[in-house]
Write an enzyme that holds these catalytic residues in place. Sequence first.
Site, PDB file in Angstrom:
ATOM      1  N   HIS A  20       0.829  -1.211   0.000  1.00 47.21           N
ATOM      2  CA  HIS A  20       0.000   0.000   0.000  1.00 47.21           C
ATOM      3  C   HIS A  20       0.860   1.255   0.000  1.00 47.21           C
ATOM      4  O   HIS A  20       2.045   1.208   0.298  1.00 47.21           O
ATOM      5  CB  HIS A  20      -0.988   0.030   1.183  1.00 47.21           C
ATOM      6  CG  HIS A  20      -0.385  -0.303   2.511  1.00 47.21           C
ATOM      7  ND1 HIS A  20      -0.612  -1.500   3.154  1.00 47.21           N
ATOM      8  CD2 HIS A  20       0.445   0.390   3.330  1.00 47.21           C
ATOM      9  CE1 HIS A  20       0.049  -1.527   4.303  1.00 47.21           C
ATOM     10  NE2 HIS A  20       0.705  -0.384   4.430  1.00 47.21           N
ATOM     11  N   ARG A  24      -1.605  11.461   3.770  1.00 47.88           N
ATOM     12  CA  ARG A  24      -2.475  12.138   4.734  1.00 47.88           C
ATOM     13  C   ARG A  24      -3.541  12.962   4.024  1.00 47.88           C
ATOM     14  O   ARG A  24      -3.267  13.586   2.999  1.00 47.88           O
ATOM     15  CB  ARG A  24      -1.623  13.028   5.650  1.00 47.88           C
ATOM     16  CG  ARG A  24      -0.564  12.234   6.404  1.00 47.88           C
ATOM     17  CD  ARG A  24       0.443  13.094   7.147  1.00 47.88           C
ATOM     18  NE  ARG A  24       1.508  12.266   7.715  1.00 47.88           N
ATOM     19  CZ  ARG A  24       2.690  12.060   7.143  1.00 47.88           C
ATOM     20  NH1 ARG A  24       2.975  12.644   5.978  1.00 47.88           N
ATOM     21  NH2 ARG A  24       3.593  11.288   7.724  1.00 47.88           N
ATOM     22  N   GLU A  71      -3.662   3.725   1.722  1.00 53.20           N
ATOM     23  CA  GLU A  71      -3.940   3.864   3.152  1.00 53.20           C
ATOM     24  C   GLU A  71      -3.999   5.357   3.446  1.00 53.20           C
ATOM     25  O   GLU A  71      -2.994   6.056   3.391  1.00 53.20           O
ATOM     26  CB  GLU A  71      -2.849   3.202   4.005  1.00 53.20           C
ATOM     27  CG  GLU A  71      -3.093   3.389   5.500  1.00 53.20           C
ATOM     28  CD  GLU A  71      -1.992   2.798   6.386  1.00 53.20           C
ATOM     29  OE1 GLU A  71      -1.927   3.214   7.564  1.00 53.20           O
ATOM     30  OE2 GLU A  71      -1.210   1.955   5.910  1.00 53.20           O
ATOM     31  N   HIS A  89       2.195  11.786  -8.934  1.00 55.04           N
ATOM     32  CA  HIS A  89       0.783  11.400  -9.049  1.00 55.04           C
ATOM     33  C   HIS A  89       0.596   9.916  -8.731  1.00 55.04           C
ATOM     34  O   HIS A  89       1.551   9.158  -8.657  1.00 55.04           O
ATOM     35  CB  HIS A  89       0.249  11.689 -10.464  1.00 55.04           C
ATOM     36  CG  HIS A  89       0.951  10.935 -11.561  1.00 55.04           C
ATOM     37  ND1 HIS A  89       1.858  11.529 -12.402  1.00 55.04           N
ATOM     38  CD2 HIS A  89       0.893   9.632 -11.957  1.00 55.04           C
ATOM     39  CE1 HIS A  89       2.316  10.626 -13.270  1.00 55.04           C
ATOM     40  NE2 HIS A  89       1.745   9.465 -13.013  1.00 55.04           N
ATOM     41  N   GLU A 137      -3.497  10.379 -12.477  1.00 56.30           N
ATOM     42  CA  GLU A 137      -3.514  10.190 -13.925  1.00 56.30           C
ATOM     43  C   GLU A 137      -4.508   9.069 -14.210  1.00 56.30           C
ATOM     44  O   GLU A 137      -4.463   8.021 -13.561  1.00 56.30           O
ATOM     45  CB  GLU A 137      -2.120   9.796 -14.438  1.00 56.30           C
ATOM     46  CG  GLU A 137      -2.097   9.579 -15.945  1.00 56.30           C
ATOM     47  CD  GLU A 137      -0.728   9.173 -16.487  1.00 56.30           C
ATOM     48  OE1 GLU A 137      -0.604   9.083 -17.716  1.00 56.30           O
ATOM     49  OE2 GLU A 137       0.205   8.948 -15.683  1.00 56.30           O
ATOM     50  N   LEU A 254       0.823  -3.920  17.642  1.00 53.72           N
ATOM     51  CA  LEU A 254       0.441  -4.743  16.489  1.00 53.72           C
ATOM     52  C   LEU A 254       1.258  -6.028  16.404  1.00 53.72           C
ATOM     53  O   LEU A 254       0.748  -7.081  16.043  1.00 53.72           O
ATOM     54  CB  LEU A 254       0.655  -3.962  15.185  1.00 53.72           C
ATOM     55  CG  LEU A 254      -0.499  -3.137  14.616  1.00 53.72           C
ATOM     56  CD1 LEU A 254      -0.046  -2.445  13.342  1.00 53.72           C
ATOM     57  CD2 LEU A 254      -1.725  -3.993  14.325  1.00 53.72           C
ATOM     58  N   GLY A 255       2.552  -5.905  16.695  1.00 59.36           N
ATOM     59  CA  GLY A 255       3.427  -7.073  16.592  1.00 59.36           C
ATOM     60  C   GLY A 255       3.960  -7.325  15.185  1.00 59.36           C
ATOM     61  O   GLY A 255       4.794  -8.200  14.973  1.00 59.36           O
TER      62      GLY A 255
END
Length: 282
Positions: A20, A24, A71, A89, A137, A254-255
Amino acid sequence: MAENADLVEWPKKDKRRFLHVVYRVGDLDRTIQFYTECFGMKVLRKRDVPEEKYSNAFLGFGPETSNFVVELTYNYGVSSYDIGTGFGHFAISTQDVSKMVEAVRAKGGNVTREPGPVKGGGSVIAFVKDPDGYTFELIQRGPTPEPLCQVMLRVGDLDRAVKFMEKALGMRLLRRIERPEYNTIGMMGYAEEYESIVLELTYNYGVTEYTKGNAYAQIAIGTDDVYKSAEVVKIVNQELGGKITREAGPLPGLGTKIVSFLDPDGWKQVLVDNEDFLKELE
């Protein structure tokens, strides 16, 4: 020395894929609405982390187990960001560029280049901006397993950037495009260009530095061994530049094992343990 030689070969043997791209946005709901209604993306998962004052949403055209996704990060109370001059882009392939452009226009999006053939080629493309000012694009192509097909970043030295992606990240140079009047482009990836996501590196003649802004964050790439991969990155950093920004190891809470680093142009990449990543999705 033999150990180093073995390490250097590791990225090519490793099971790497683009997972991913992280960036922001100033209003999560607004961006989700725009991406689902204009681009046809689906919301794959969301998480809110109140103690850290941020929320994430993952969107894409297929499941995270096989597809590249975006994300989105929303930091509480931050409504706008500086995209900077280095980020280029994202690209989406669609069977009907004009239809997608009309959807963008109908939702109040900004069309910066109307649909039409690319200069000197036959492909029909258009450029649009999302509500935060990120450029997309739109490329007219037949059906593809990966419609989210490019991330374009500008670099100050194309040969160095290509070498880094090959040596540190195990990517292949799929295509090099020379445009003598203004730039040279290197298409980097792990599979053929029309079947998967590619990283498009652009070198504009005479421009060696760009501003990074605070909007675009990083690309995450899967690996079977974060620790081994981190050692390779360190070797390549010494040769070409860049630096480790987070040593290999599990993320608190999270690990998931990761290592993050900057490439010689200052772009951040993160290598994520493949097994840990799949556990996150369960």
